[in-house]
Write a protein that holds these residues in place. Structure first.
Motif, short mmCIF file in Angstrom:
data_model
loop_
_atom_site.label_atom_id
_atom_site.label_comp_id
_atom_site.label_asym_id
_atom_site.label_seq_id
_atom_site.Cartn_x
_atom_site.Cartn_y
_atom_site.Cartn_z
N UNK A 45 0.88 -1.31 -0.04
CA UNK A 45 0.18 0.19 -0.13
C UNK A 45 0.85 1.22 0.10
N UNK A 46 0.48 2.08 -0.99
CA UNK A 46 1.26 3.50 -1.28
C UNK A 46 0.26 4.62 -0.77
N UNK A 47 0.94 5.69 0.03
CA UNK A 47 0.40 6.76 0.06
C UNK A 47 0.57 7.89 -0.93
N UNK A 48 -0.27 8.51 -1.58
CA UNK A 48 0.05 9.16 -2.63
C UNK A 48 -0.61 10.74 -2.25
N UNK A 49 0.54 11.59 -1.92
CA UNK A 49 -0.06 12.98 -1.26
C UNK A 49 -0.06 13.77 -2.66
N UNK A 50 -1.05 14.75 -2.66
CA UNK A 50 -1.23 15.60 -3.77
C UNK A 50 -1.73 16.90 -3.14
N UNK A 51 -1.03 18.02 -3.42
CA UNK A 51 -1.40 19.33 -2.96
C UNK A 51 -1.59 20.28 -4.17
N UNK A 52 -2.65 21.00 -4.07
CA UNK A 52 -3.13 21.86 -5.13
C UNK A 52 -2.90 23.46 -4.80
N UNK A 53 -2.13 23.66 -3.80
CA UNK A 53 -1.82 24.85 -3.03
C UNK A 53 -1.09 25.92 -4.36
N UNK A 54 -1.68 26.94 -4.13
CA UNK A 54 -1.08 27.89 -5.34
C UNK A 54 0.34 28.41 -4.97
N UNK A 55 0.56 28.17 -3.55
CA UNK A 55 1.94 28.70 -3.17
C UNK A 55 3.00 27.49 -3.35
N UNK A 56 2.53 26.22 -3.02
CA UNK A 56 3.41 25.13 -3.00
C UNK A 56 2.75 24.02 -3.47
N UNK A 57 2.62 23.75 -4.88
CA UNK A 57 1.92 22.66 -5.46
C UNK A 57 2.78 21.50 -5.31
N UNK A 58 2.49 20.20 -5.05
CA UNK A 58 3.43 18.97 -5.20
C UNK A 58 2.57 17.77 -5.12
N UNK A 59 3.37 16.41 -5.61
CA UNK A 59 2.72 15.30 -5.60
C UNK A 59 3.74 14.52 -5.52
N UNK A 60 3.57 13.50 -4.43
CA UNK A 60 4.66 12.65 -4.08
C UNK A 60 4.19 11.28 -3.40
N UNK A 61 4.80 10.20 -3.22
CA UNK A 61 4.71 9.06 -2.38
C UNK A 61 5.20 9.34 -1.03
N UNK A 62 4.43 9.02 0.11
CA UNK A 62 4.91 9.55 1.26
C UNK A 62 4.75 8.22 2.31
N UNK A 63 5.69 8.30 3.23
CA UNK A 63 5.48 7.29 4.46
C UNK A 63 4.75 8.07 5.82
N UNK A 64 4.75 9.36 5.56
CA UNK A 64 4.31 10.29 6.92
C UNK A 64 2.84 9.74 7.12
N UNK A 65 2.87 9.69 8.47
CA UNK A 65 1.38 9.55 9.03
C UNK A 65 0.56 10.79 9.19
N UNK A 66 -0.21 11.13 8.50
CA UNK A 66 -1.16 12.11 8.58
C UNK A 66 -2.41 12.07 9.28
#
Length: 108
Positions: A45-66
């Motif tokens: 199982x992978x966690x795909x993090x996506x941010x559509x923020x105008x100041x810092x957009x990003x997409x990546x796989x993470x292991x961080x627990x949110x």
């Protein structure tokens, strides 16, 4: 580092190798602009993090627990309705621009 078309293309190639064929298990809306997709593949199982923020957009796989919210927002419910249990067919760029195309196959 600025995100140009070449960087995004390489990023989508790596995401495609990791997540292609994976099933979307759960979608969380962490903030107004941040989303976390739980994708199950043969490798785990992978966690795909996506941010559509105008100041810092990003997409990546993470292991961080949110910390996930107890009640999902309306837009999160819409994403869940259309994408949960779907299979990621491909991840790529559109015309080598800074746009990412995620193709998901779901049942209607």
């Amino acid at each position: 580092m600025s995100m140009d078309g070449r960087f995004i293309e390489k990023l989508t190639e790596e995401l495609n190798e990791t997540l292609s064929g994976g099933r979307i298990q759960k979608i969380y809306q962490l903030t107004d602009t941040d989303f976390l997709w739980m994708v199950r593949t043969y490798a785990g199982t992978h966690k795909l993090f996506m941010s559509v923020s105008t100041s810092m957009p990003r997409i990546h796989i993470t292991n961080f627990k949110y910390d996930t919210p107890d009640t999902p927002a309306g837009f999160c419910m819409l994403l869940r309705k259309h994408f949960e249990s779907g299979i990621i067919k491909s991840i790529g760029t559109i015309n080598r621009d800074r746009l990412i195309d995620i193709t998901v196959e779901t049942k209607n």
